[in-house]
Enzyme design. Structure first.
Site, PDB file in Angstrom:
ATOM      1  N   GLU A 242       0.946  -1.041   0.325  1.00 52.44           N
ATOM      2  CA  GLU A 242      -0.041  -0.149   0.196  1.00 52.44           C
ATOM      3  C   GLU A 242       1.122   1.327   0.487  1.00 52.44           C
ATOM      4  OE1 GLU A 242      -2.341   1.708  -1.118  1.00 52.44           O
ATOM      5  OE2 GLU A 242      -3.453   0.579  -0.393  1.00 52.44           O
ATOM      6  N   ASN A 243       0.421   1.907  -0.936  1.00 57.08           N
ATOM      7  CA  ASN A 243       1.464   3.073  -1.261  1.00 57.08           C
ATOM      8  C   ASN A 243       2.688   2.938  -1.029  1.00 57.08           C
ATOM      9  OD1 ASN A 243      -0.815   4.849  -0.471  1.00 57.08           O
ATOM     10  ND2 ASN A 243      -0.582   5.037   1.144  1.00 57.08           N
ATOM     11  N   ASP A 318      -7.100  -0.173  -3.148  1.00 54.54           N
ATOM     12  CA  ASP A 318      -8.047   0.782  -3.502  1.00 54.54           C
ATOM     13  C   ASP A 318      -8.859   0.707  -5.057  1.00 54.54           C
ATOM     14  OD1 ASP A 318      -6.294   1.929  -5.929  1.00 54.54           O
ATOM     15  OD2 ASP A 318      -6.029   4.058  -4.802  1.00 54.54           O
TER      16      ASP A 318
HETATM   17  O1  AHR Z   1       0.956   0.916  -3.214  1.00 57.73           O
HETATM   18  C1  AHR Z   1       0.331   1.208  -4.544  1.00 57.73           C
HETATM   19  C2  AHR Z   1      -0.974   1.393  -4.696  1.00 57.73           C
HETATM   20  O2  AHR Z   1      -1.022   2.318  -4.780  1.00 57.73           O
HETATM   21  C3  AHR Z   1      -2.333  -0.123  -4.323  1.00 57.73           C
HETATM   22  O3  AHR Z   1      -2.396  -0.664  -4.832  1.00 57.73           O
HETATM   23  C4  AHR Z   1      -2.886   1.153  -4.116  1.00 57.73           C
HETATM   24  O4  AHR Z   1      -4.076   0.443  -3.336  1.00 57.73           O
HETATM   25  C5  AHR Z   1      -2.480   1.901  -4.141  1.00 57.73           C
HETATM   26  O5  AHR Z   1      -3.136   3.754  -4.980  1.00 57.73           O
END
Ligand code: AHR
Ligand code: AHR
Length: 520
Positions: A242-243, A318
């Site tokens: 995530e991120n 997301d």
């Molecule tokens: O971590 C990369 C991406 O960042 C994830 O898959 C997404 O949830 C966010 O936009």
């Protein structure tokens, strides 16, 4: 049926599996007959003390005794659904069920069933931080026919994720949360990927939103460089935490994570408190390599982890849905698997016998047959090789195209003018004229009966390099393949010096589905 092996071959199977370090689960079959089911991937994880809590595959059983449905398809003609099961317990997908159910219409994959018994099935992903292109902001479902393969010689289909496609389960059972340990592997088509966010399989947020660093732990495959990356041009196996996609301890570059693009690629991510790993290998042969094994990233928010335990396929946490890839199978475990357990799983994967398709996608390359040649690159799946006079290009052809356009997209397969074990393509509406290359571009020219013309007009088919249809090598330039580029058609050399030799999209641009002719 699967278990009725002669004792000798059964014993060989058992010994072979045992030899790679797997524990074999013995089961009793029938009255007084003691036989052992082949130990499949999730049996191996269970024997290692890290059982599967989710097991998804459209190609095979992941337990030696599994005999349920693998996935469900829905056809466009009447919107009814059909479960696709196995040829035998513990065995391979019964793709003939799909082929007959979907004949004459199109089908999408609606459910990828969880074989673990926990009900962690994957279905059409709902909107979250981002909306998908389908009704209600859902993501698209995968076309069920776009990723054909063979496995142990049996036809099967993978899950072809074009951008906009995604599967999810936000209400799982038994999947790691918080900083709990887990492992996962998936088998992807290493030649089908892109730089969009984020072709993932694994643990994500239960509300389809970005809930902050550490709220995901999924396998990523592709060549996006927005976050992490490794050596070469990609694709890379990374962890989506995530991120951030992480290729090692650093945000951004980590030298230990190589470009990996086997036709069938085994990809592994596993994590436990302040420790995680990336591993990978060739699903068709050999062993796994470890690309990272160490502490959580040196960026705040990832130690301890805050995993939420939803499962995603083909999208980011997301619901970012710009990515592409192909999935054949994958599992998630409870507990951090040992490398030895994963090595045994890799041996089981190799033994499963993944291979590119032998079919040519509906049409046939038998001389005398009228066919059309459809592009498979995501940009261009409604484009066919056409001519207009002597000019050759790819053109969008649909059922409402003019009869001239349809005829211009139709070819008669001929035994290769220079080599009868290869093929030539005679125009359907310009008899005596053939597709030939000249200065590496394709044209429609009348056969002048020269040996140069014969060679320039002869192409040797092989399995499509992206797993779809066929690729066609030039008979006189055998390292060059029929390839579209900016909708023109060439014989191109992967990574050569011409613009149309670009490596980007290579496997897709040189893979053509042979369909029945638009003008039969
Ligand atoms: O971590 C990369 C991406 O960042 C994830 O898959 C997404 O949830 C966010 O936009
Ligand atoms: O031919 C259309 C596209 O043009 C090809 O897929 C790509 O290689 C080029 O950008």
């Amino acid at each position: 049926m699967a278990l009725r092996l002669p004792y000798r071959s059964l014993r060989t199977t058992v010994l072979a599996v045992a030899a790679v370090g797997a524990l074999v689960t013995g089961v009793l079959v029938g009255a007084g007959t003691s036989q052992a089911a082949t130990s499949q991937a999730c049996d191996i994880y269970a024997a290692g003390g890290t059982p599967c809590v989710a097991a998804h595959s459209t190609t095979r059983a992941l337990y030696g005794t599994y005999n349920g449905a693998l996935y469900q398809v829905r056809r466009a003609s009447d919107n009814t659904t059909r479960d696709i099961g196995l040829l035998s317990a513990g065995g391979y997908a019964n793709a003939a069920t799909q082929d007959s159910f979907c004949a004459g219409t199109s089908c999408v994959i609606t459910i990828i069933y969880d074989q673990s018994g926990r009900g962690n099935h994957l279905t059409q992903a709902p909107p979250g931080g981002f909306s998908g292109p389908a009704s209600g902001g859902y993501d698209n479902l995968a076309d069920a026919t776009l990723a054909p393969i063979t496995i142990a010689g049996h036809k099967a289909y993978g899950v072809f994720v074009a951008p906009g496609t995604g599967y999810r389960n936000n209400n799982t059972n038994g999947v790691a949360t918080g900083d709990q340990p887990e492992g996962m592997y998936a088998i992807f088509d290493g030649t089908h990927y892109n730089g969009g966010c984020c072709f993932d399989y694994g643990n994500a947020e239960r509300n389809s939103r970005d809930n902050g660093n550490g709220t995901m732990e999924a396998i990523y495959f592709g060549n996006i460089k927005v976050w992490g990356y490794g050596t070469g041009n990609g694709p890379w196996i990374m962890a989506d935490l995530e991120n951030g996609l992480f290729s090692g301890v650093n945000a951004g570059y980590n030298a230990g994570d190589p470009t990996i693009n086997y036709r069938f690629t085994t990809a592994i991510v596993k994590g436990e408190p302040n420790h995680w790993s990336i591993r990978g290998g060739n699903s068709q042969s050999g062993s796994l390599s470890t690309f990272y094994n160490g502490a959580r990233p040196n960026v705040s928010g990832y130690n301890p982890m805050k995993k939420e335990g939803a499962i995603i396929l083909g999208i980011g946490g997301d619901n970012s849905n710009s990515s592409a890839g192909t999935f054949y199978e994958g599992v998630m475990t409870s507990g951090y698997p040992t490398d030895a357990t994963e090595n045994s799983v890799q041996a089981n994967i190799v033994a499963a016998g993944y291979a590119p398709p032998t079919s040519t996608g509906g049409g046939t390359l038998t001389p005398g047959t009228a066919i059309s040649l459809r592009a498979t690159t995501a940009c261009c799946t409604t484009r066919y090789i056409t001519h207009s006079g002597s000019t050759v290009a790819t053109t969008v052809i649909t059922s409402s195209s003019s009869s001239t356009d349809k005829a211009n997209a139709s070819w008669i397969v001929r035994a290769g003018l220079a080599n009868s074990s290869c093929v030539s393509f005679e125009s359907r509406n310009t008899a005596g004229s053939y597709l030939r290359h000249q200065n590496f571009q394709l044209y429609l020219h009348a056969n002048d009966n020269s040996s140069l013309f014969a060679s320039d007009a002869t192409f040797c088919p092989q399995a499509g390099q992206n797993g779809q249809g066929n690729s066609f090598a030039s008979s006189n330039y055998p390292s060059r393949y029929i390839r579209h580029y900016n909708n023109n058609v060439y014989i191109a050399s992967n990574g050569g010096s011409n613009t149309f030799d670009a490596t980007a999209l290579w496997a897709d641009d040189v893979s053509w589905v042979v369909t029945g002719a638009w003008t039969p």
